[in-house]
Design a protein around this motif. Structure first.
Motif, PDB file in Angstrom:
ATOM      1  N   LEU A 111     -54.154  16.184  89.467  1.00 24.74           N
ATOM      2  CA  LEU A 111     -55.526  16.458  89.913  1.00 24.74           C
ATOM      3  C   LEU A 111     -55.705  16.117  91.392  1.00 24.74           C
ATOM      4  O   LEU A 111     -56.407  16.811  92.122  1.00 24.74           O
ATOM      5  CB  LEU A 111     -56.526  15.678  89.059  1.00 24.74           C
ATOM      6  N   ALA A 112     -55.028  15.040  91.845  1.00 28.69           N
ATOM      7  CA  ALA A 112     -55.163  14.643  93.244  1.00 28.69           C
ATOM      8  C   ALA A 112     -54.529  15.667  94.177  1.00 28.69           C
ATOM      9  O   ALA A 112     -54.837  15.697  95.357  1.00 28.69           O
ATOM     10  CB  ALA A 112     -54.523  13.268  93.469  1.00 28.69           C
ATOM     11  N   LEU A 113     -53.645  16.491  93.640  1.00 30.96           N
ATOM     12  CA  LEU A 113     -53.067  17.565  94.454  1.00 30.96           C
ATOM     13  C   LEU A 113     -54.015  18.748  94.579  1.00 30.96           C
ATOM     14  O   LEU A 113     -53.732  19.709  95.281  1.00 30.96           O
ATOM     15  CB  LEU A 113     -51.778  18.076  93.806  1.00 30.96           C
ATOM     16  N   GLY A 114     -55.118  18.684  93.848  1.00 24.05           N
ATOM     17  CA  GLY A 114     -56.034  19.806  93.853  1.00 24.05           C
ATOM     18  C   GLY A 114     -55.751  20.795  92.740  1.00 24.05           C
ATOM     19  O   GLY A 114     -56.015  21.983  92.879  1.00 24.05           O
ATOM     20  N   ALA A 115     -55.207  20.298  91.639  1.00 22.15           N
ATOM     21  CA  ALA A 115     -54.998  21.168  90.481  1.00 22.15           C
ATOM     22  C   ALA A 115     -56.305  21.277  89.702  1.00 22.15           C
ATOM     23  O   ALA A 115     -57.053  20.315  89.610  1.00 22.15           O
ATOM     24  CB  ALA A 115     -53.901  20.606  89.583  1.00 22.15           C
TER      25      ALA A 115
END
Ligand SMILES: Nc1ncnc2c1ncn2[C@@H]1O[C@H](COP(=O)(O)OP(=O)(O)OP(=O)(O)O)[C@@H](O)[C@H]1O
Ligand SMILES: [Mg+2]
Lengths: 319, 285
Positions: A207-211
């Motif tokens: 999620l922190a990668l922008g998923a």
């Protein structure tokens, strides 16, 4: 060195009575565990032996004496075909549905809805299979006639939907769907448990990668749960292969070997065939049925072993 | 509210540093935090944070355990809200845009404000290459294989990991040492070319040499990124950061507050707050 008194020595021998008792507990438990393991093996080989001994006359009998007059292999082959076909549909329908339900419950649904839905899915496992059969005949089958007609019209070029559509709805298609619903609870129970144990740090990493949530699921949850998905599918497949009453009720059986899923002529399955024929059989016919049970046993065993090797390979690949 | 000395300081803004306006085309603030309060359900974890985080600089967050550094950090890229019941109030602006505005997509916020976690978390089923490429392939972006190769190499070089892994890019990411895994996670974060990188004790699980590698990396990374880093290591904060923010909980416990925020030189050389002085000289915490 010499300053240490003998009493300072670390005790490696002796030990109190209580320590020894505790160790005895260990031994009792390991004995029990071993015993249960052996018991399972004994039961399994006992069943196999029973099937083999009781079915032997059928395996060795003159082909002309077997029902159908064409030998045991020709007797059991269409049944095995029907068994595998109906189970394949069940797996194709039931497992994606089960995984979708599990993902929804674990990652999408608000907590209250998730709990209720989970309980309802578990309840599906408590419905007797005869009830599933009745539901298939009385409700789902008739309701599916329209869809099956549509499939014939639009996908009729595929062997599966060649038709002609039967108006009773008592088709391989309906039977497979019902089986799919029947295996849903067990597959969903296992996958739900595993999905909810996906390490939080992986989920957050994605999620922190922008998923998006779905991308996160594809990157972390599904790879993490891969071997459990295969394992759960095997449990479901096992149930579908052996399911008896629902199939016996739903299918209108002709004995044809056909991939045509929506017409009136369908192969039976091994389990359903045993249930339907057993009451009226005697002598060699009973032996034939038992031998067909042996064939079912063998199919299940092979499927399970194949699945195990798939899982083992997947795990080695993951490492 | 501003009865205490601390309250006064925050209210009058004396705790806010004035960063060097030379970088980012004269802009002095990259990430602006105004009146930020962070909650876990009924638990008020962090209160009234005001902070202007400078571009192309390393800002260190220090303070004793439980004072809300991680909580604050995670509210800067909307990771905080993933915890059930968690919420924030106040303003967090990236280049003047409120990241909590109703029409803002948290997914896009996290692409602009990346994160590196305390314990390395490469995706275990993916190769080194795929780990770095993971973020690039997200959100339906189409990129050619050769372009992707280029970005992966660039990111791994940026994380000072390229030389160690260039011969085993297809090998599993989980097969690296802890320090290498952490640099892999940094490569993964910079591969999506964020504006800001948040790091929560990124070196706390690493040995001194791997820690040194991360610190050297910070100096490189700040040329291109704005970095906010949580650390318990005073030397690390003193060595590697340009600005330091000291957090602490009040005498009656949480919420944690920002006690002093200034240049690292000032915080470690001549802090204006007693608590800060006590903390950086190791007298408590
Ligand atoms: N998921 C959570 N739910 C409820 N309270 C939490 C949660 N996570 C942290 N807290 C509380 O919020 C406060 C701040 O925690 P946080 O993890 O931000 O501290 P920290 O400064 O990062 O500490 P450390 O230096 O130990 O990492 C603590 O009182 C903690 O107990
Ligand atoms: Mg923390």
């Amino acid at each position: 060195m010499s300053t240490a008194e003998p009493s300072d020595k670390i005790a490696l021998t002796g030990g109190s009575r209580r320590d020894r008792m505790r160790r005895m507990g260990d031994q009792v438990f390991s004995g029990l565990a071993l015993g249960s393991g052996v018991l399972i093996l004994v039961a399994l080989s006992g069943v196999a032996l029973f099937l083999l001994i009781q079915g032997w006359p059928a395996l060795t009998a003159d082909p002309s004496q077997i029902p159908g007059g064409d030998g045991f292999v020709n007797y059991v082959a269409p049944l095995a075909f029907g068994t595998i076909l109906s189970s394949a549909i069940a797996v194709l329908v039931g497992i994606p549905m089960a995984i979708a339900v599990s993902l929804f419950i674990v990652f999408y649904a608000p907590k209250r809805i998730a709990q209720t839905l989970g309980a309802f899915v578990d309840l599906l496992a408590a419905i007797p299979s005869i009830v599933y059969g009745l539901w298939g005949v009385a409700v789902l089958g008739p309701a599916m006639v329209g869809l099956q007609g549509w499939l014939e019209g639009h996908l009729g070029f595929l062997p599966f939907f060649k038709g002609p559509v039967t108006t009773t709805g008592r088709t391989m298609f309906t039977a497979g769907l019902v089986l799919g619903v029947m295996i849903l609870p067990i597959v969903s129970a296992v996958t739900r448990e595993v999905f909810s144990q996906t390490p939080r740090k992986l989920i957050e990493g994605a999620l922190a990668l922008g998923a998006t949530r779905w991308e996160m699921i594809r990157m972390t949850v599904l790879p993490f749960g891969r071997s459990a998905i295969v394992g759960a599918s095997m449990l479901g497949l096992g149930r579908a292969l052996g399911e008896t009453m629902a199939v016996a009720l739903i299918l209108s059986i002709s004995g044809d070997v056909t991939f045509n899923l929506i017409s009136a002529g369908n192969p039976s399955t091994i389990a359903a065939n045993i249930a339907l024929k057993f009451p009226e059989s005697s002598g060699l016919a009973v032996d034939v049925l038992i031998a067909s049970g042996l064939a079912l046993f063998a199919i299940t065993l092979v499927v399970n072993m194949a699945a195990r090797s798939v899982i083992a390979r997947a795990e080695r690949g993951a490492r | 509210m501003p009865e205490t000395e601390l309250g006064q300081q925050i209210a009058t803004g004396t705790a806010v540093a004035t960063p060097d306006p030379s970088s980012r085309g004269g802009r002095t603030t990259h990430l602006r935090v105004k009146g930020l309060n962070v909650h876990y359900g009924d638990f008020h974890a962090v209160a009234d944070i005001n902070m202007d985080i400078a571009p192309n600089a390393v800002t260190a967050l220090i303070g004793s355990s439980g004072c809300g550094k991680s909580t604050f950090l995670r509210s800067l890229n909307r990771m905080h809200e993933l915890i059930p019941g968690a919420r924030t109030e106040g303003l967090v602006e990236l280049d003047g845009q409120d990241i909590y505005a109703p029409d803002v997509d948290p997914v896009l916020v996290r692409r602009k404000i990346g994160m590196v976690f305390q314990s390395p978390n490469p995706f275990p089923t993916m190769s080194i290459y795929d780990n770095v490429a993971a973020g690039i392939k997200l959100n339906g972006s189409r990129i050619s294989r050769s372009e992707l190769d280029g970005v992966v190499e660039w990111a791994l070089k940026g994380a000072s990991l390229w030389d160690e892994v260039k011969d085993r890019l297809k090998g599993p990411g989980a097969g690296l040492s802890g320090g290498q895994q952490q640099r892999l996670c940094i490569a993964r974060a910079i591969a999506v070319q964020p504006e800001v990188i948040l790091m929560d004790e990124p070196a706390s699980a690493l040995d001194p040499i791997a820690t040194q590698a991360i610190e050297d990396l910070l100096l490189e990374l700040k040329k291109d990124y704005t970095i906010v880093i949580v650390t318990h290591n005073m030397q690390q904060a003193a060595r590697a950061s340009d600005y330091t923010a000291f957090f602490n909980v009040g005498p009656d416990g949480p919420p944690g507050r920002l006690i002093e925020f200034d240049t690292t030189q000032k915080i470690f050389g001549a802090p204006s707050n007693e608590q800060t002085a006590a903390y950086v000289t190791g007298r408590f915490g």
